[in-house]
Scaffold this active site. Structure first.
Site, PDB file in Angstrom:
ATOM      1  CB  ALA A  99      -1.026   0.184   1.120  1.00  0.00           C
ATOM      2  CG  ASP A 100       3.394   2.947   3.149  1.00  0.00           C
ATOM      3  OD1 ASP A 100       2.947   4.084   3.352  1.00  0.00           O
ATOM      4  OD2 ASP A 100       3.556   2.281   4.377  1.00  0.00           O
ATOM      5  CG  LEU A 101       6.596  -0.307  -1.815  1.00  0.00           C
ATOM      6  CD1 LEU A 101       6.948  -1.504  -2.296  1.00  0.00           C
ATOM      7  CD2 LEU A 101       7.710   0.926  -1.483  1.00  0.00           C
TER       8      LEU A 101
END
Length: 380
Positions: free
Chosen positions: A173-175
């Site tokens: 999700a962050d990437l």
């Protein structure tokens, strides 16, 4: 990769102030820096939280931090104090982009409200990363990657069908948020060439995670059938699965009838292609368990000297042994393609976007907290 500290890139001349912490914001800013932008990372005096995550060097650069903060100058500013705010205001005076991921209301309390600064600096592109966005019921709440995976349904889809939901082992999700933020900044810079004005670029971890729900969301919208965990199988293609072979776990993805015909021919069972249970992809999906049993038997009895993955690839069937990370990173072709680089004794992943005229470059490594001296900004 050669150290090209003085080289330009597609974003040469773009100045970025990175006020973000942890992962999505810093990775977005690193991508900008990889392609030539002048990025200044501004940390609190205690440093970015990720400096404390995992193995670390004596100068406070952890492995986690190192993967997100190359090609940046490293400054310190305490934004709760006027001196720190003045430093940031000076940097913003000649910046093109700011990246931040503070909780709503934080910058406003410090007199650094985005609306006010963008009014006085109309060419500024402001990239705001949040956990849940401005309109979600959870707006303003913290959200680490694993929590977002659970909240957005990604974790529900991941894992063995008979087991519990499982966190993706990379911060997906962050990437993904970082990649969307990067593209959003580029879109805003491109539009600024026409209008002369910057704009707000907003991306939340939650929205980015939702964007990954393909084909699960598309199938659910069309059929109303809730998706379920399939392990390593594919919901719409068969065979697309991991099988145990004498050389290790083998992943095979035969997405067309032709590929399936080649697969069973290589495995010495060409008659399976004419079996009415397996004649088309739709047939194979309906009889997935019978098909997997047939293929598991054939693959499990292969001669250990047979490099089945290479043979399948050569004949047009996507397949690979499941390689451990250490084997992947040791592969010679990664260095040849610039996907493993070394700078000042620090090994790191390379830059995946390869431009022919203005390639990205790794010029400076991640450094200690406050390692650089502020440069005088041009008055607004």
């Amino acid at each position: 990769m050669t150290d090209t500290r003085g080289s330009g890139g597609a974003l040469a001349g773009v100045r970025v102030v990175d006020l973000s912490r942890v992962l999505a914001g810093p990775y977005c800013a690193q991508l900008l820096g990889d392609h030539g932008a002048d990025v200044v990372k501004v940390e609190p005096p205690v440093g970015d939280l990720t400096r404390t995550w995992g193995p670390s060097r004596a100068d406070g650069v952890s492995a986690y931090y190192a993967g997100l903060n190359r090609n940046k100058r490293h400054l310190v500013a305490d934004l709760t104090r006027s001196e720190g705010r003045d430093l940031v205001l000076g940097l913003l005076a000649d910046a093109d982009v700011v990246v931040e991921n503070f909780k709503p209301g934080t910058l406003e309390r410090w007199g650094l409200a985005a609306d006010d600064l963008m009014a006085s600096l109309p060419r500024l592109v402001w990239c705001r990363v949040t956990a849940f966005g401005a309109d979600d019921p959870l707006a303003g709440q913290p959200g680490y990657d694993a929590v977002i995976q659970a909240h957005a349904g990604l974790m529900h889809l991941n894992g063995d069908p008979q087991g519990p939901p499982t966190r993706w082992p990379v911060p997906i999700a962050d990437l993904t948020t970082a990649l969307h933020a990067f593209s959003g900044v580029l879109l805003a810079l491109q539009e600024r060439e026409r209008s002369g004005r910057g704009q707000m670029v907003e991306i939340s971890l939650y929205d980015a995670a939702l964007s990954l729900l393909h084909p699960a969301a598309a199938s659910y919208f069309m059929t109303g059938v809730p998706p379920s965990r399939l392990g390593s199988a594919h919901p719409d293609i068969a065979p697309c699965e991991t099988f145990r072979s004498p050389l290790g776990e083998l992943y095979v993805a035969a997405g067309s009838d032709r590929q399936f015909s080649v697969l069973v021919d290589v495995l010495g069972a060409p008659a399976l292609a004419a079996d009415p249970r397996f004649a088309t992809n739709a047939d194979r999906l309906r009889h997935r368990h019978e098909l997997n049993a047939e293929l598991a038997g054939l693959i499990g009895r292969l001669d250990p000297s047979t490099d089945i993955a290479t043979e399948l690839i050569a004949r047009g069937v996507p397949a690979s042994l499941v390689r451990p990370v250490e084997a992947v990173l040791a592969a010679l072709e990664l260095a040849e393609r610039g996907m493993v680089a070394e700078l000042d004794g620090l090994r790191m992943l390379g830059i995946p976007v390869h431009l022919s005229r203005t390639p990205g470059s790794i010029r400076t490594p991640p450094r200690a907290v406050g390692a650089d001296v502020p440069r005088e900004a041009t008055p607004a």
